[in-house]
Design an enzyme around this catalytic site. Structure first.
Site, short mmCIF file in Angstrom:
data_model
loop_
_atom_site.label_atom_id
_atom_site.label_comp_id
_atom_site.label_asym_id
_atom_site.label_seq_id
_atom_site.Cartn_x
_atom_site.Cartn_y
_atom_site.Cartn_z
N HIS A 1 -7.26 -4.67 10.21
CA HIS A 1 -7.00 -4.37 8.80
C HIS A 1 -5.68 -4.98 8.33
O HIS A 1 -4.75 -5.16 9.11
CB HIS A 1 -7.09 -2.86 8.51
CG HIS A 1 -5.98 -2.00 9.02
ND1 HIS A 1 -6.11 -1.13 10.07
CD2 HIS A 1 -4.71 -1.85 8.59
CE1 HIS A 1 -4.98 -0.49 10.27
NE2 HIS A 1 -4.10 -0.91 9.38
N ASP B 1 -7.62 -2.92 14.32
CA ASP B 1 -9.00 -3.26 13.99
C ASP B 1 -9.08 -4.44 13.02
O ASP B 1 -10.13 -4.73 12.45
CB ASP B 1 -9.73 -2.04 13.40
CG ASP B 1 -9.00 -1.49 12.17
OD1 ASP B 1 -7.95 -2.06 11.78
OD2 ASP B 1 -9.48 -0.49 11.59
N ASP C 1 0.82 -1.21 0.00
CA ASP C 1 0.00 0.00 0.00
C ASP C 1 0.85 1.26 0.00
O ASP C 1 2.07 1.22 0.19
CB ASP C 1 -0.96 0.00 1.20
CG ASP C 1 -0.27 -0.38 2.52
OD1 ASP C 1 0.97 -0.40 2.56
OD2 ASP C 1 -0.98 -0.66 3.50
N GLU D 1 -9.70 -1.85 5.31
CA GLU D 1 -10.35 -1.53 6.58
C GLU D 1 -11.56 -2.43 6.80
O GLU D 1 -12.03 -3.08 5.86
CB GLU D 1 -10.81 -0.07 6.55
CG GLU D 1 -9.66 0.93 6.37
CD GLU D 1 -8.90 1.21 7.66
OE1 GLU D 1 -8.94 0.36 8.58
OE2 GLU D 1 -8.27 2.26 7.74
#
Ligand code: GLP
Length: 241
Positions: free
Chosen positions: A138, A136, A67, A143
Site C-alpha cells: 500500500h 502489502d 493521509d 490498500e
C-alpha cells in the site's frame, strides 16, 4: 524508474533528504507531498539537521500530507498531523498556513475528501511526493485492490495495515479502522515521486511491486508507470532484486 541503493538506514535517509532538499533549492516555493510511517523519520531528521546548518530553507514551501486517520483530532498524539509536527514541522521554518493534512476530525468523508482535493488543486499540484510502502504494497492508505483512478477518498484499513500500525498505539483496539488518503490518481499526478524503503521485511514487497506486474493487487506497482519515479533502498530492502 530509477533505483538508488544505499548501504543502511542512515545512508537511505541522507540520499532521500538530498533529493528533497535539491527540490527545495531549485524551486523554493515548491509543493512537497509528505508521508508518515517509520521509514521517512530519518529523512526528516536529516532535513532538520541541514536546515539548522542553514543549508535548506522551507519558508516558501507548501506541504500536503498523504493521509490521516478518520475520526481523530489534530492534537491526538496518534494523528498524522501530530506525527508530522513532532518529527518535522516543529523544527523547520515551514509556514503553518502552508501545511496541509486531510481533516481527520471531519466525519463527513465526502466533504473532507473533496476539500482536500481542492487544496491540492489550489496549491498547483505536487512537485515531489515522498512515499513509504506498506508490507502489502500500500501507498498512503491505498490498500490492495484500490482503484487506480481515485483522488482523495475514505478507506477501510485492512487487517495487515492495522497490524502494522499497532506499534504506534497502546493497543490494537485503539488503531482507527478508517482513514482519508490521497488516491493513486493524486499520487501519479505528482511531478516527481520518491519512495524510501528499508529493512529485510520490505525486500519481498519491493521485488513484487517493482519487478512484477502492474496490478491493483499491489498498489505501489503503478509507480512503474510514473515518468519520474525514484526508489531509494537500503541494502536489506534491495536484497532480493
Ligand atoms: C502507514 C502509512 C504509509 C506508510 C506505511 C509504512 O500505513 N499510511 O504511508 O508508507 O505505514 O510504514 P513504515 O514506513 O513504518 O513501514
Amino acid at each position: 524508474m530509477k533505483i538508488i541503493c544505499a548501504t543502511d538506514y542512515a545512508d537511505m535517509s541522507r540520499k532521500a533528504a538530498n533529493i528533497l532538499s535539491a527540490q527545495v533549492i531549485m524551486k523554493p516555493n515548491c509543493v512537497l507531498g509528505l508521508a508518515t510511517g517509520g521509514t521517512p523519520v530519518g529523512t526528516y531528521r536529516q532535513l532538520i539537521e541541514w536546515y539548522n546548518k542553514g543549508d535548506v530553507d522551507f519558508s516558501e514551501v507548501t506541504t500536503v500530507n498523504l493521509d490521516e486517520y478518520r475520526g481523530i483530532l489534530k492534537d491526538n498524539p496518534q494523528s498524522y498531523w501530530y506525527f508530522m509536527h513532532k518529527n518535522f514541522f516543529d523544527f523547520v521554518n515551514i509556514a503553518p498556513e502552508r501545511v496541509h493534512v486531510p481533516d481527520g476530525a471531519n466525519l463527513d468523508a465526502d466533504a473532507a475528501c473533496k476539500e482536500y482535493d481542492a487544496v491540492i488543486h489550489q496549491v498547483g499540484g505536487i512537485d515531489l511526493q515522498l512515499l513509504g510502502i506498506g508490507p502489502d504494497g500500500h501507498i498512503g492508505f491505498n490498500e490492495p485492490n484500490a482503484a487506480f483512478e481515485l483522488g482523495t477518498h475514505c478507506v477501510d484499513l485492512t487487517e495487515s495495515t492495522i497490524e502494522a500500525n499497532t506499534r504506534f498505539f497502546e493497543k490494537k483496539e485503539d488503531v482507527p479502522h478508517q482513514a482519508y488518503t490521497m488516491g493513486i490518481k493524486s499520487i501519479m499526478q505528482a511531478r516527481k515521486v520518491l519512495m524510501v524503503a528499508n529493512g529485510a521485511n520490505k525486500a519481498d514487497i519491493v521485488k513484487t511491486a517493482f519487478f512484477g506486474p502492474v496490478t491493483p493487487e499491489v498498489p505501489a506497482s503503478i509507480l512503474q508507470m510514473h515518468p519520474d519515479f525514484t526508489l531509494v533502498l537500503d541494502a536489506e530492502a534491495a536484497a532480493k532484486l
